[in-house]
Motif scaffolding. Structure first.
Motif, PDB file in Angstrom:
ATOM      1  N   ASP A 133       0.813  -1.212   0.000  1.00 57.30           N
ATOM      2  CA  ASP A 133       0.000   0.000   0.000  1.00 57.30           C
ATOM      3  C   ASP A 133       0.846   1.262   0.000  1.00 57.30           C
ATOM      4  O   ASP A 133       0.374   2.311  -0.413  1.00 57.30           O
ATOM      5  CB  ASP A 133      -0.919   0.018   1.218  1.00 57.30           C
ATOM      6  CG  ASP A 133      -1.972  -1.077   1.154  1.00 57.30           C
ATOM      7  OD1 ASP A 133      -2.518  -1.303   0.063  1.00 57.30           O
ATOM      8  OD2 ASP A 133      -2.247  -1.707   2.187  1.00 57.30           O
ATOM      9  N   VAL A 134       2.061   1.163   0.502  1.00 52.60           N
ATOM     10  CA  VAL A 134       2.918   2.341   0.648  1.00 52.60           C
ATOM     11  C   VAL A 134       4.306   1.978   0.131  1.00 52.60           C
ATOM     12  O   VAL A 134       4.836   0.923   0.450  1.00 52.60           O
ATOM     13  CB  VAL A 134       3.012   2.785   2.123  1.00 52.60           C
ATOM     14  CG1 VAL A 134       3.895   4.008   2.265  1.00 52.60           C
ATOM     15  CG2 VAL A 134       1.626   3.062   2.692  1.00 52.60           C
ATOM     16  N   THR A 135       4.884   2.886  -0.665  1.00 53.05           N
ATOM     17  CA  THR A 135       6.227   2.671  -1.186  1.00 53.05           C
ATOM     18  C   THR A 135       7.168   3.746  -0.655  1.00 53.05           C
ATOM     19  O   THR A 135       6.736   4.719  -0.028  1.00 53.05           O
ATOM     20  CB  THR A 135       6.237   2.723  -2.726  1.00 53.05           C
ATOM     21  OG1 THR A 135       5.927   4.064  -3.147  1.00 53.05           O
ATOM     22  CG2 THR A 135       5.258   1.740  -3.328  1.00 53.05           C
ATOM     23  N   PHE A 136       8.429   3.588  -0.939  1.00 56.81           N
ATOM     24  CA  PHE A 136       9.444   4.573  -0.549  1.00 56.81           C
ATOM     25  C   PHE A 136       9.078   5.953  -1.092  1.00 56.81           C
ATOM     26  O   PHE A 136       9.240   6.959  -0.419  1.00 56.81           O
ATOM     27  CB  PHE A 136      10.810   4.121  -1.082  1.00 56.81           C
ATOM     28  CG  PHE A 136      11.939   5.026  -0.707  1.00 56.81           C
ATOM     29  CD1 PHE A 136      12.525   4.957   0.545  1.00 56.81           C
ATOM     30  CD2 PHE A 136      12.414   5.963  -1.611  1.00 56.81           C
ATOM     31  CE1 PHE A 136      13.567   5.798   0.898  1.00 56.81           C
ATOM     32  CE2 PHE A 136      13.456   6.811  -1.274  1.00 56.81           C
ATOM     33  CZ  PHE A 136      14.034   6.734  -0.012  1.00 56.81           C
TER      34      PHE A 136
ATOM     35  N   ILE B  40       2.012  10.702   0.901  1.00 60.84           N
ATOM     36  CA  ILE B  40       0.865  10.434   1.772  1.00 60.84           C
ATOM     37  C   ILE B  40       0.874  11.402   2.950  1.00 60.84           C
ATOM     38  O   ILE B  40      -0.152  11.983   3.306  1.00 60.84           O
ATOM     39  CB  ILE B  40       0.881   8.967   2.256  1.00 60.84           C
ATOM     40  CG1 ILE B  40       0.532   8.032   1.096  1.00 60.84           C
ATOM     41  CG2 ILE B  40      -0.083   8.761   3.426  1.00 60.84           C
ATOM     42  CD1 ILE B  40       0.759   6.567   1.384  1.00 60.84           C
ATOM     43  N   ILE B  41       2.042  11.594   3.541  1.00 61.43           N
ATOM     44  CA  ILE B  41       2.152  12.519   4.674  1.00 61.43           C
ATOM     45  C   ILE B  41       1.805  13.932   4.223  1.00 61.43           C
ATOM     46  O   ILE B  41       0.996  14.628   4.858  1.00 61.43           O
ATOM     47  CB  ILE B  41       3.566  12.449   5.282  1.00 61.43           C
ATOM     48  CG1 ILE B  41       3.774  11.085   5.938  1.00 61.43           C
ATOM     49  CG2 ILE B  41       3.779  13.586   6.293  1.00 61.43           C
ATOM     50  CD1 ILE B  41       5.206  10.765   6.282  1.00 61.43           C
TER      51      ILE B  41
ATOM     52  N   ARG C 216       5.609   6.960  10.931  1.00 59.53           N
ATOM     53  CA  ARG C 216       5.347   5.565  10.595  1.00 59.53           C
ATOM     54  C   ARG C 216       4.002   5.547   9.922  1.00 59.53           C
ATOM     55  O   ARG C 216       3.043   6.115  10.422  1.00 59.53           O
ATOM     56  CB  ARG C 216       5.292   4.677  11.831  1.00 59.53           C
ATOM     57  CG  ARG C 216       6.616   4.488  12.497  1.00 59.53           C
ATOM     58  CD  ARG C 216       6.474   3.533  13.647  1.00 59.53           C
ATOM     59  NE  ARG C 216       7.735   3.467  14.362  1.00 59.53           N
ATOM     60  CZ  ARG C 216       7.995   2.582  15.301  1.00 59.53           C
ATOM     61  NH1 ARG C 216       7.088   1.706  15.641  1.00 59.53           N
ATOM     62  NH2 ARG C 216       9.155   2.580  15.887  1.00 59.53           N
ATOM     63  N   ILE C 217       3.930   4.898   8.795  1.00 58.06           N
ATOM     64  CA  ILE C 217       2.651   4.711   8.128  1.00 58.06           C
ATOM     65  C   ILE C 217       2.255   3.266   8.376  1.00 58.06           C
ATOM     66  O   ILE C 217       2.938   2.336   7.963  1.00 58.06           O
ATOM     67  CB  ILE C 217       2.734   5.029   6.622  1.00 58.06           C
ATOM     68  CG1 ILE C 217       3.134   6.497   6.444  1.00 58.06           C
ATOM     69  CG2 ILE C 217       1.410   4.723   5.940  1.00 58.06           C
ATOM     70  CD1 ILE C 217       3.355   6.912   5.016  1.00 58.06           C
ATOM     71  N   VAL C 218       1.163   3.072   9.086  1.00 60.13           N
ATOM     72  CA  VAL C 218       0.703   1.738   9.479  1.00 60.13           C
ATOM     73  C   VAL C 218      -0.524   1.404   8.646  1.00 60.13           C
ATOM     74  O   VAL C 218      -1.483   2.161   8.610  1.00 60.13           O
ATOM     75  CB  VAL C 218       0.339   1.712  10.983  1.00 60.13           C
ATOM     76  CG1 VAL C 218      -0.208   0.347  11.388  1.00 60.13           C
ATOM     77  CG2 VAL C 218       1.549   2.102  11.832  1.00 60.13           C
ATOM     78  N   LYS C 219      -0.461   0.284   7.953  1.00 55.72           N
ATOM     79  CA  LYS C 219      -1.604  -0.158   7.133  1.00 55.72           C
ATOM     80  C   LYS C 219      -2.048  -1.520   7.589  1.00 55.72           C
ATOM     81  O   LYS C 219      -1.318  -2.318   8.032  1.00 55.72           O
ATOM     82  CB  LYS C 219      -1.213  -0.230   5.662  1.00 55.72           C
ATOM     83  CG  LYS C 219      -1.020   1.114   4.996  1.00 55.72           C
ATOM     84  CD  LYS C 219      -2.290   1.876   4.853  1.00 55.72           C
ATOM     85  CE  LYS C 219      -2.714   1.976   3.437  1.00 55.72           C
ATOM     86  NZ  LYS C 219      -3.954   2.514   3.152  1.00 55.72           N
TER      87      LYS C 219
END
Length: 175
Positions: free
Chosen positions: A142-145, A151-152, A172-175
């Motif tokens: 869901d999230v890449t480098f 996203i932030i 921290r992006i928590v999915k």
């Protein structure tokens, strides 16, 4: 439970993806035009993959060694369908993550209800988070480098950006 040998679908390694990024666009019914291609995704199945049941081994798994962790958390909500229930679930999850990570702040930027039955994406009102989506298809992240900072930037409220986009803070992006 014994290991399960199964297949998982992955994005195919196409020559096309060297010049055109894989994409899928979800459109609302009022904007749907069948003559416009909404994705260029081609999947291939990888056979003979082993899925191991980790129940009973949760303490052997950590974020540092496995890239994920198992945390005990029982929601106070028995059902999440209405806007009020979604917001209550977000608040409950934010507090749990704040406590778990000992974080200064937690902000829920996304939520997706899923239902384990076929759902046609063309009937989905993209503004209504109470309409469940189908299960995710194939292996994916869901999230890449590259997407993490976007996203932030796109979702963090201005007052939190001013406070946390400073040296000494990490996200921290928590999915």
């Amino acid at each position: 439970m014994p290991d399960l040998i199964t297949s998982i679908d992955y994005l195919a390694d196409l020559e096309l993806y060297k010049t055109e990024k894989p994409y899928a666009v979800v459109v609302s019914p009022e904007n749907h035009d069948e003559s416009i291609e909404t994705n260029n995704l081609v999947f291939e199945s990888r056979e003979g993959l082993t899925i191991t049941d980790i129940r009973g081994h949760e303490n052997d798994i950590s974020l540092e060694t496995s890239g994920f962790t198992v945390t005990p958390n029982k929601s106070q909500l028995s059902n999440v369908e209405s806007w009020d229930e979604i917001r209550a679930y977000q608040k409950e999850t934010e507090q749990f993550l704040k406590d778990w990570f000992q974080a200064d702040s937690v902000f829920c930027f996304d939520l997706k209800l899923r239902k384990n039955e076929p759902v046609t994406r063309l009937v989905k009102d993209l503004r209504d988070w109470t309409i469940p989506d189908a299960p995710a298809y194939g292996a994916h992240n869901d999230v890449t480098f590259d997407s993490g900072p976007m996203i932030i930037d796109n979702n963090l409220p201005t007052d939190l950006k001013e406070k946390y986009l400073q040296p000494g803070y990490r996200f921290r992006i928590v999915k």
